[in-house]
Design a protein around this motif. Sequence first.
Motif, PDB file in Angstrom:
ATOM      1  N   GLY A 158       5.950   9.157  -0.680  1.00 30.53           N
ATOM      2  CA  GLY A 158       5.305   8.036  -1.296  1.00 30.53           C
ATOM      3  C   GLY A 158       5.094   7.057  -0.165  1.00 30.53           C
ATOM      4  N   ILE A 159       4.156   5.911  -0.319  1.00 32.91           N
ATOM      5  CA  ILE A 159       3.838   4.970   0.344  1.00 32.91           C
ATOM      6  C   ILE A 159       4.405   3.593   0.113  1.00 32.91           C
ATOM      7  CG2 ILE A 159       1.570   3.679   1.641  1.00 32.91           C
ATOM      8  CD1 ILE A 159       0.431   6.174   1.530  1.00 32.91           C
ATOM      9  N   HIS A 453      -4.409   5.423  -9.192  1.00 31.92           N
ATOM     10  CA  HIS A 453      -3.007   5.637  -8.823  1.00 31.92           C
ATOM     11  C   HIS A 453      -2.337   6.326 -10.117  1.00 31.92           C
ATOM     12  CE1 HIS A 453      -2.462   3.793  -4.868  1.00 31.92           C
ATOM     13  NE2 HIS A 453      -3.218   2.662  -5.219  1.00 31.92           N
ATOM     14  N   ARG A 454      -1.602   7.550  -9.781  1.00 28.36           N
ATOM     15  CA  ARG A 454      -0.980   8.585 -10.693  1.00 28.36           C
ATOM     16  C   ARG A 454       0.371   8.271 -10.927  1.00 28.36           C
ATOM     17  NH1 ARG A 454      -4.448  11.616  -7.551  1.00 28.36           N
ATOM     18  NH2 ARG A 454      -2.586  12.535  -6.467  1.00 28.36           N
ATOM     19  N   THR A 473      -4.481  -0.622  -2.061  1.00 26.83           N
ATOM     20  CA  THR A 473      -3.332  -0.463  -2.701  1.00 26.83           C
ATOM     21  C   THR A 473      -2.684   0.797  -2.216  1.00 26.83           C
ATOM     22  OG1 THR A 473      -4.511   0.355  -4.811  1.00 26.83           O
ATOM     23  CG2 THR A 473      -3.844  -2.013  -4.856  1.00 26.83           C
ATOM     24  N   CYS A 474      -1.391   0.804  -2.562  1.00 28.79           N
ATOM     25  CA  CYS A 474      -0.652   2.264  -2.256  1.00 28.79           C
ATOM     26  C   CYS A 474       0.498   2.416  -3.265  1.00 28.79           C
ATOM     27  CB  CYS A 474      -0.196   2.086  -0.736  1.00 28.79           C
ATOM     28  SG  CYS A 474       1.094   1.115  -0.638  1.00 28.79           S
ATOM     29  N   GLY A 475       0.818   3.785  -3.453  1.00 25.12           N
ATOM     30  CA  GLY A 475       1.902   3.759  -4.500  1.00 25.12           C
ATOM     31  C   GLY A 475       2.665   5.167  -4.143  1.00 25.12           C
ATOM     32  N   PHE A 476       3.420   5.520  -5.038  1.00 25.56           N
ATOM     33  CA  PHE A 476       4.285   6.578  -4.639  1.00 25.56           C
ATOM     34  C   PHE A 476       3.458   7.893  -5.071  1.00 25.56           C
ATOM     35  CE2 PHE A 476       8.176   6.363  -2.899  1.00 25.56           C
ATOM     36  CZ  PHE A 476       9.025   7.401  -3.184  1.00 25.56           C
ATOM     37  N   ASP A 477       2.481   8.043  -5.406  1.00 28.57           N
ATOM     38  CA  ASP A 477       1.574   9.144  -5.208  1.00 28.57           C
ATOM     39  C   ASP A 477       0.970   9.696  -4.203  1.00 28.57           C
ATOM     40  OD1 ASP A 477      -0.145   7.039  -4.788  1.00 28.57           O
ATOM     41  OD2 ASP A 477      -1.515   7.378  -6.639  1.00 28.57           O
TER      42      ASP A 477
END
Length: 494
Positions: A158-159, A453-454, A473-477
């Motif tokens: 994740g990011i 994002h998923r 944006t960034c996420g844990f996908d």
Amino acid sequence: MPVESGISAAARQAKQKRKSHSLSIRRTNSTEQDRSGLQRDLLEGQDSKLPLSLRTNLLDLFSQIEREFENLYLENIELRREIESLNDRLAADGQAVEGADLAKGALKTKASHSTSQLSQKLKTTYKASTSKIVSSFKATTSRAVCQLVKEYVGHRDGIWDLSATRTQPVVLGTASADHTAMLWSIETGKCLLKYLGHQGSVNSIKFHPTEQMALTASGDQTAHVWRYLVQLPAPQPVADVTTPSEDDVDSSDKDDADGEVDGPNDCPSVRVPTTTLRSHQGVVIAADWLVGGKQVVTASWDRAANLYDVETSELVHSLTGHDQELTHCCTHPNQRLVVTSSRDTTFRLWDFRDPSIHSVNVFQGHTDTVTSAVFTVGDNVVSGSDDRTVKVWDLKNMRSPIATIRTDSAVNRISVSVNQKIIALPHDNRQVRLFDMSGVRLARLPRSNRQGHRRMVCCSAWCEDNTTCNLFTCGFDRQAIGWNINIPALLQEK
């Protein structure tokens, strides 16, 4: 008359019993144990002269009264939940309902009448707001105000954080739980450089205001300052990232394939930092440059924030006072001000403008973890929290927020655009929403099983001067996404 004397005796006996048990009932809120004790005393009291049938009838009557009160109490709780749910939905749509806190008052005898009036008011307000929101979404979709432009894929976990450089060439930086930080070409989506100096999760990344230097914070209890030199590849046509998926399901299970791309493996790497900042006794969760770039501030799970001199690596100040782990820190773009946020539901403003006085102010506007608090170019602070609210504060008068945004999901690391002051809210529920400083919702970024994002969205960052993507944006996908937000059209829809 025997009947009359029996009834009067029953009344006196019941009154005495209520008196004898009133203290215990008040203390324990009518627990089952006290109720059984009351029944036993009424039925088995040796000093009672009441016939058994009368005692049984009285006990049945008291039980019915007690059940009625319990039913009213449960009904009241259900009404509270319904009103709070409606209020949350209205607040998420940008509407504020006056008197929504009425559900928190005491239960009154005319509760059904007042509740019906409030329900009617809520229905009327919600119908009006719904029609307004639907028409707004139709106009937004037709004008393509928010478009997904580029996906940056290559991290193996994740990011947590991302930001854009403040100097030329403008590149995107990401910090990941895979122990690496990466620099990306915004236009092509290609990885330009990978930083491998940390031994733990990289939790944040920020760039020097004038030099090609990056600051990263890590779970290895250190913060690193390292230099980078990148060369942008030749621009390529923007590819369509909204390719159809194999089926209409959430593709969050396809993360293993995302981490096996070839691009990041071919990019150069940096393994040795220019400066290592040590002294924390826990995870360093965030770090940022003070104005001028000669000092940095770090925030840690050891409940302290540290101020360092970059050139000497020396600890200048240790900022203590939070009761629980810190979650974020941010510096003012033009002044020597620092804001730290914490799991103790507060955020603190530290003032270093006067070298001889280091004042601190504590703000308690949230009811759960404050996930981030950031400055705007002007005199505002915007705070986000796991209590599903975002609050806007005026630095000149921070006793109470000037605007409150209520949402339906926990809010993570927010960002505010420099020119138009648009707040980008990343959520646990995979959504990203845009609001203005007065709390009016402007848009929700498109998300489906084919794009967006998923998993949880961890962070947002603006880069308004970039023509290709002005919001990231960034996420844990394991991916970062570049968006093009048509800000003039967005504000016109407002």
